[in-house]
Design a protein around this motif. Structure first.
Motif, PDB file in Angstrom:
ATOM      1  N   VAL A  21      18.720 -17.630   4.052  1.00  0.00           N
ATOM      2  CA  VAL A  21      18.302 -16.179   3.672  1.00  0.00           C
ATOM      3  C   VAL A  21      17.425 -16.158   2.337  1.00  0.00           C
ATOM      4  CG1 VAL A  21      19.216 -14.004   2.515  1.00  0.00           C
ATOM      5  CG2 VAL A  21      20.107 -14.979   4.775  1.00  0.00           C
ATOM      6  N   PHE A  22      18.157 -16.958   1.411  1.00  0.00           N
ATOM      7  CA  PHE A  22      17.141 -17.488   0.121  1.00  0.00           C
ATOM      8  C   PHE A  22      15.791 -17.937   0.301  1.00  0.00           C
ATOM      9  CE2 PHE A  22      21.318 -17.094  -2.136  1.00  0.00           C
ATOM     10  CZ  PHE A  22      20.896 -16.190  -3.073  1.00  0.00           C
ATOM     11  N   TYR A  23      15.662 -18.896   1.363  1.00  0.00           N
ATOM     12  CA  TYR A  23      14.495 -19.544   1.648  1.00  0.00           C
ATOM     13  C   TYR A  23      13.527 -18.347   2.161  1.00  0.00           C
ATOM     14  CZ  TYR A  23      10.895 -21.996   4.535  1.00  0.00           C
ATOM     15  OH  TYR A  23       9.883 -22.358   5.191  1.00  0.00           O
ATOM     16  N   ILE A  24      14.007 -17.447   3.250  1.00  0.00           N
ATOM     17  CA  ILE A  24      13.322 -16.461   3.775  1.00  0.00           C
ATOM     18  C   ILE A  24      12.867 -15.518   2.782  1.00  0.00           C
ATOM     19  CG2 ILE A  24      13.268 -14.590   5.618  1.00  0.00           C
ATOM     20  CD1 ILE A  24      15.468 -16.077   7.102  1.00  0.00           C
ATOM     21  N   LEU A  25      13.833 -14.967   2.036  1.00  0.00           N
ATOM     22  CA  LEU A  25      13.259 -13.991   0.789  1.00  0.00           C
ATOM     23  C   LEU A  25      12.148 -14.752  -0.089  1.00  0.00           C
ATOM     24  CD1 LEU A  25      16.775 -12.587  -0.317  1.00  0.00           C
ATOM     25  CD2 LEU A  25      14.837 -11.593   1.012  1.00  0.00           C
ATOM     26  N   SER A  26      12.201 -15.859  -0.345  1.00  0.00           N
ATOM     27  CA  SER A  26      11.303 -16.507  -1.116  1.00  0.00           C
ATOM     28  C   SER A  26       9.902 -16.573  -0.256  1.00  0.00           C
ATOM     29  CB  SER A  26      11.671 -17.963  -1.719  1.00  0.00           C
ATOM     30  OG  SER A  26      11.618 -18.907  -0.550  1.00  0.00           O
ATOM     31  N   LYS A  27       9.845 -16.560   0.951  1.00  0.00           N
ATOM     32  CA  LYS A  27       8.889 -16.832   1.582  1.00  0.00           C
ATOM     33  C   LYS A  27       8.061 -15.408   2.110  1.00  0.00           C
ATOM     34  CE  LYS A  27       8.689 -17.844   5.891  1.00  0.00           C
ATOM     35  NZ  LYS A  27       9.077 -18.342   7.113  1.00  0.00           N
ATOM     36  N   ASN A  28       8.810 -14.545   1.801  1.00  0.00           N
ATOM     37  CA  ASN A  28       8.468 -13.086   2.530  1.00  0.00           C
ATOM     38  C   ASN A  28       8.414 -12.052   1.619  1.00  0.00           C
ATOM     39  OD1 ASN A  28       8.293 -13.349   5.498  1.00  0.00           O
ATOM     40  ND2 ASN A  28      10.159 -14.522   5.081  1.00  0.00           N
ATOM     41  N   LEU A  29       8.835 -12.140   0.089  1.00  0.00           N
ATOM     42  CA  LEU A  29       8.890 -11.125  -0.934  1.00  0.00           C
ATOM     43  C   LEU A  29       7.530 -10.162  -0.872  1.00  0.00           C
ATOM     44  CD1 LEU A  29      10.459 -12.786  -4.039  1.00  0.00           C
ATOM     45  CD2 LEU A  29      11.448 -11.170  -2.647  1.00  0.00           C
ATOM     46  N   HIS A  30       6.393 -10.936  -0.555  1.00  0.00           N
ATOM     47  CA  HIS A  30       5.260  -9.937  -0.701  1.00  0.00           C
ATOM     48  C   HIS A  30       4.662  -9.521   0.726  1.00  0.00           C
ATOM     49  CE1 HIS A  30       5.078 -10.846  -4.910  1.00  0.00           C
ATOM     50  NE2 HIS A  30       5.268 -12.098  -4.655  1.00  0.00           N
ATOM     51  N   GLU A  31       5.568  -9.892   1.851  1.00  0.00           N
ATOM     52  CA  GLU A  31       5.137  -9.413   3.221  1.00  0.00           C
ATOM     53  C   GLU A  31       5.360  -7.958   3.391  1.00  0.00           C
ATOM     54  OE1 GLU A  31       3.842 -10.546   5.712  1.00  0.00           O
ATOM     55  OE2 GLU A  31       3.455 -12.639   5.081  1.00  0.00           O
ATOM     56  N   ALA A  32       4.410  -7.212   3.408  1.00  0.00           N
ATOM     57  CA  ALA A  32       4.630  -5.507   3.603  1.00  0.00           C
ATOM     58  C   ALA A  32       5.389  -5.194   4.853  1.00  0.00           C
ATOM     59  CB  ALA A  32       3.286  -4.781   3.733  1.00  0.00           C
ATOM     60  N   GLU A  33       5.321  -5.738   5.990  1.00  0.00           N
ATOM     61  CA  GLU A  33       6.192  -5.661   6.941  1.00  0.00           C
ATOM     62  C   GLU A  33       7.652  -5.879   7.153  1.00  0.00           C
ATOM     63  OE1 GLU A  33       6.100  -6.327  12.159  1.00  0.00           O
ATOM     64  OE2 GLU A  33       4.531  -7.253  10.862  1.00  0.00           O
ATOM     65  N   PHE A  34       7.976  -7.058   6.402  1.00  0.00           N
ATOM     66  CA  PHE A  34       9.361  -7.467   6.056  1.00  0.00           C
ATOM     67  C   PHE A  34       9.807  -6.469   5.083  1.00  0.00           C
ATOM     68  CE2 PHE A  34      11.952 -10.299   3.352  1.00  0.00           C
ATOM     69  CZ  PHE A  34      12.901 -10.715   4.530  1.00  0.00           C
ATOM     70  N   ALA A  35       9.190  -6.200   4.069  1.00  0.00           N
ATOM     71  CA  ALA A  35       9.766  -5.352   3.168  1.00  0.00           C
ATOM     72  C   ALA A  35      10.159  -4.031   3.563  1.00  0.00           C
ATOM     73  CB  ALA A  35       8.954  -5.272   1.914  1.00  0.00           C
ATOM     74  N   LYS A  36       9.084  -3.463   4.453  1.00  0.00           N
ATOM     75  CA  LYS A  36       9.466  -2.241   5.164  1.00  0.00           C
ATOM     76  C   LYS A  36      10.678  -2.189   5.750  1.00  0.00           C
ATOM     77  CE  LYS A  36       7.184   1.156   8.264  1.00  0.00           C
ATOM     78  NZ  LYS A  36       6.063   1.626   9.105  1.00  0.00           N
ATOM     79  N   THR A  37      10.704  -3.105   6.874  1.00  0.00           N
ATOM     80  CA  THR A  37      12.043  -3.284   7.651  1.00  0.00           C
ATOM     81  C   THR A  37      13.205  -3.272   6.879  1.00  0.00           C
ATOM     82  OG1 THR A  37      10.853  -4.470   9.473  1.00  0.00           O
ATOM     83  CG2 THR A  37      13.152  -4.579   9.634  1.00  0.00           C
ATOM     84  N   LEU A  38      13.269  -4.129   5.803  1.00  0.00           N
ATOM     85  CA  LEU A  38      14.239  -3.950   4.972  1.00  0.00           C
ATOM     86  C   LEU A  38      14.763  -2.694   4.504  1.00  0.00           C
ATOM     87  CD1 LEU A  38      14.238  -7.525   3.258  1.00  0.00           C
ATOM     88  CD2 LEU A  38      15.859  -6.958   4.991  1.00  0.00           C
ATOM     89  N   LYS A  39      13.715  -2.385   3.762  1.00  0.00           N
ATOM     90  CA  LYS A  39      14.147  -0.907   3.114  1.00  0.00           C
ATOM     91  C   LYS A  39      14.536   0.480   4.011  1.00  0.00           C
ATOM     92  CE  LYS A  39      10.670  -1.691  -0.517  1.00  0.00           C
ATOM     93  NZ  LYS A  39       9.253  -1.275  -1.025  1.00  0.00           N
ATOM     94  N   GLU A  40      13.904   0.315   5.220  1.00  0.00           N
ATOM     95  CA  GLU A  40      14.392   1.001   6.130  1.00  0.00           C
ATOM     96  C   GLU A  40      15.814   1.020   6.457  1.00  0.00           C
ATOM     97  OE1 GLU A  40      11.426   1.019   8.995  1.00  0.00           O
ATOM     98  OE2 GLU A  40      10.033   2.319   8.166  1.00  0.00           O
ATOM     99  N   SER A  41      15.994  -0.180   6.744  1.00  0.00           N
ATOM    100  CA  SER A  41      17.315  -0.353   7.328  1.00  0.00           C
ATOM    101  C   SER A  41      18.458  -0.431   6.363  1.00  0.00           C
ATOM    102  CB  SER A  41      17.477  -1.958   8.035  1.00  0.00           C
ATOM    103  OG  SER A  41      16.120  -2.107   9.121  1.00  0.00           O
ATOM    104  N   MET A  42      18.227  -0.894   5.267  1.00  0.00           N
ATOM    105  CA  MET A  42      19.142  -0.715   4.071  1.00  0.00           C
ATOM    106  C   MET A  42      19.977   0.646   3.751  1.00  0.00           C
ATOM    107  SD  MET A  42      20.260  -3.749   3.155  1.00  0.00           S
ATOM    108  CE  MET A  42      21.048  -2.871   2.021  1.00  0.00           C
TER     109      MET A  42
END
Length: 251
Positions: free
Chosen positions: A209-230
């Protein structure tokens, strides 16, 4: 002609929903497994209260996955294959992995508050709750591959994944996560060796998970999915802690 078309559409939908909702009877197996393991559920107050929490959290995760898959398949942003799929597909999987760990930690934090107030547990119990929840939810991720495959097959055969996938997989998820929870508990309560084994096993998902976060912190689609789901996960975590507390009160 229009009436005939409507009639055929109705019966096609009726057959799909009847088949999928019949899988709900499979939820009885989860209850049977719990009944066969009542001894282990009496070892600590948090054991019984966490059960509805992890099963509900897994249900929300499965719903998120099946819903996003269905939308992506209909829009063409996701293809029916594991290898060589679209960026949206892989970002969805990565989001699910991160969301699972974040949800696990959130559940444990809220459970500690409820536990201190109502369950009779203390801060000393937090590490045990954390490793059990993380291990159970991580094992539950294995079911995601089945959810994805069922979505692909239903779409390829002309069925609507919105109608077919979630009703089937929600029941399967209930049974599977119950099995995972019981297995983790049995290993945890074998003693220090089992507890260390679970703790070490949790390191893999955490590092991933830490690896995925470091790779996707600036990915808009990734961040949007997390925000909506959280937001959904936070609300669910609060509600199911109330459910767990009520279950403890009547057990």
């Amino acid at each position: 002609m229009s009436n005939i078309g409507i009639s055929r559409s109705f019966w096609a939908m009726f057959k799909e929903t009847s088949l999928t909702f019949s899988f709900g009877l499979g939820g009885l197996f989860a209850g049977i497994m719990i009944a066969s393991q009542l001894g282990i559920f009496s070892l600590s107050p948090w054991v019984i209260t966490l059960y509805p929490i992890v099963i509900s959290a897994k249900g929300v995760g499965s719903g998120l996955l099946s819903g996003r898959l269905s939308t992506g398949l209909h829009l063409g942003t996701i293809h029916t294959r594991f290898i060589g799929n679209t960026k949206s597909f892989y970002k969805l999987i990565e989001s699910l992995l991160v969301l699972t760990l974040v949800t696990s930690v959130t559940i444990c934090a809220i459970s500690l508050i409820f536990g201190t107030l109502f369950w009779g547990i203390t801060l000393v119990d937090f590490p045990a709750i954390l490793v059990v929840v993380v291990a159970t939810m991580s094992l539950g991720l294995l079911l995601s591959f089945v959810t994805i495959k069922v979505s692909f097959i239903s779409f390829e055969r002309g069925l609507d994944p919105d109608v077919v996938v979630y009703p089937i997989m929600s029941t399967v998820a209930d049974v599977f996560i119950t099995l995972c929870y019981i297995a983790v508990l049995n290993l945890f309560f074998t003693g220090a060796l089992g507890q260390w084994a679970i703790g070490l096993a949790c390191l893999g998902p955490v590092l991933l998970v830490f690896y995925i976060l470091s790779k996707n912190l600036h990915e808009a689609e990734f961040a949007k999915t997390l925000k909506e789901s959280m937001v959904t996960m936070l609300i669910v975590s609060l509600l199911v802690n109330v459910t767990g507390t009520l279950l403890l009160g009547i057990s």
